[in-house]
Design an enzyme around this catalytic site. Structure first.
Site, short mmCIF file in Angstrom:
data_model
loop_
_atom_site.label_atom_id
_atom_site.label_comp_id
_atom_site.label_asym_id
_atom_site.label_seq_id
_atom_site.Cartn_x
_atom_site.Cartn_y
_atom_site.Cartn_z
CB CYS A 267 -1.03 0.07 1.14
SG CYS A 267 -2.48 1.08 1.00
CG HIS A 352 -4.31 -3.78 2.70
ND1 HIS A 352 -3.37 -3.39 3.56
CD2 HIS A 352 -4.64 -2.81 2.01
CE1 HIS A 352 -3.18 -2.22 3.68
NE2 HIS A 352 -4.24 -1.50 2.57
CD GLU A 354 -2.50 -6.40 5.35
OE1 GLU A 354 -2.88 -5.58 5.57
OE2 GLU A 354 -1.72 -6.62 4.16
#
Length: 377
Positions: A267, A352, A354
């Protein structure tokens, strides 16, 4: 108590006050996730912004503090269609309205979030004010709203001092059901330096799950300090705000790029690495925020559903193809979603991997990072 959302174009929504009743001016953005409002609230990438949840009912499973992505919520304000005041969830320890009051975050419910989102999509992200004050003349508040700028949020969201993520640290264990996996493997494998630009906890958790010892550094840490620790890999985290504002950090990331240490960036980290090698970034009309964004891996030819939260993108026209090449593309609008750096053990993504809650499709990117460092998941 009545509350009002005033946009910089003069549009006014009337609803009910939730959380704190203080007045706040912020950048208004929308998130299309159907679940995960707690993770949204505690994502440091929302510093300087007020979040509109497009899903119509928010708060129905309460607040589960083990799922928080940081120590506190970060948005300036929270905007919903309907607030569930009686949560139903055996893990819930609080209500969302009490949670907002506890951290002095103003919010508004009972407004037409569909109409609000259409305005933001058509006119672009704009500033707004959440207030319980009834203004007789809106010229003065609208002028203040127009002058608002998001600044200094990366340093505000970053940690203050370096620390090591311990495997038995409950704050980094994520959901209790996954805590054992972190305890059993954290610290057994590669040593990773995580530059905290406003990092979500789950980044460190994903690395710890794979056996890494993670040392977290404040955003203003000199590159020489990180390199002198001789880590096996470097992780650049997500974070808030305009990437171009972070001039000094970009300079230090340029030094990290010049090293031979494998780097994985997510990001904001992805954007800062691009700026560090001479590329440019630009502001999207209304950004990508939600858990349902399709991205295509240009190497594998596969499409993955991703979780995203960003308002800026890397300009491919400004990118030197001898330095980096596109690795992922957004299937919806064709914007860049990741880069692979030529001749370097460096790759970066805009989304993302995660994400929690959210799609786990792209979690394999952490495994790729482990392999780059010379290990196996």
């Amino acid at each position: 108590m009545k509350a009002f959302l005033i946009l910089e174009d003069g549009t006014i929504f009337c609803g009910s006050s939730i959380g704190s009743d203080r007045e706040v001016i912020s950048e208004i953005v929308f998130n299309t996730s159907m679940t995960g409002y707690l993770e949204v609230l505690t994502d440091p990438s929302y510093a300087g912004q007020a979040v509109v949840m497009t899903y119509p009912l928010i708060g129905n499973y309460g607040i589960c503090r083990e799922d928080m992505e940081s120590d506190k919520p970060w948005p300036d304000g929270f905007i919903v269609r309907e607030l569930s005041r009686i949560p139903s969830n055996f893990r819930s320890g609080d209500t969302i309205q009490h949670f907002l009051k506890e951290y002095d975050i103003p919010g508004i419910s009972g407004i037409d979030t569909r109409a609000l989102t259409k305005i933001l999509r058509e006119k672009g992200t704009m500033n707004g004010m959440i207030t319980t004050h009834v203004y007789e003349d809106y010229a003065e508040p609208i002028e203040r709203i127009k002058n608002y700028q998001v600044t200094g949020v990366v340093k505000a969201a970053s940690c203050r001092e370096k620390y090591v993520v311990a495997g038995d640290e409950t704050a980094f264990a994520g959901a209790a059901r996954r805590k054992g996996a972190v305890e059993s493997r954290a610290g057994e494998g590669k040593r990773v330096a995580l530059l905290d630009l406003g990092a979500k906890r789950n980044i460190a958790h994903a690395l710890a799950e794979r056996g890494c010892q993670v040392t977290v550094y404040p955003c203003d840490t000199p590159a020489d300090e990180i390199l002198s620790a001789n880590p096996d890999g470097i992780m650049l985290s997500n974070g808030p705000g305009d990437p171009k504002e972070n001039v000094e950090i970009i300079g230090e990331i340029r030094k990290l790029y010049q090293s031979e240490i494998p780097i994985f960036a997510i990001c904001l980290g992805h954007q800062l690495m691009a700026l560090a090698v001479g590329a440019d970034t630009y502001k999207l009309k209304y950004g990508h925020r939600g858990g349902n964004h399709p991205v295509k891996d240009l190497t594998a030819g596969r499409v993955y559903i991703s979780s995203q939260n960003h308002g800026y993108a890397v300009s491919l026209e400004s990118l030197d193809p001898q330095v980096a090449v596109p690795a992922f593309v957004n299937v919806n609008d064709g914007t860049n979603e990741g880069l692979r750096y030529v001749g370097k053990n460096i790759f970066t993504v805009q989304f993302h991997p995660e994400a929690c809650p959210g799609p786990q499709d792209s979690g394999y990117l952490f495994d790729r990072f482990i392999e780059m460092m010379g290990g196996k998941e």
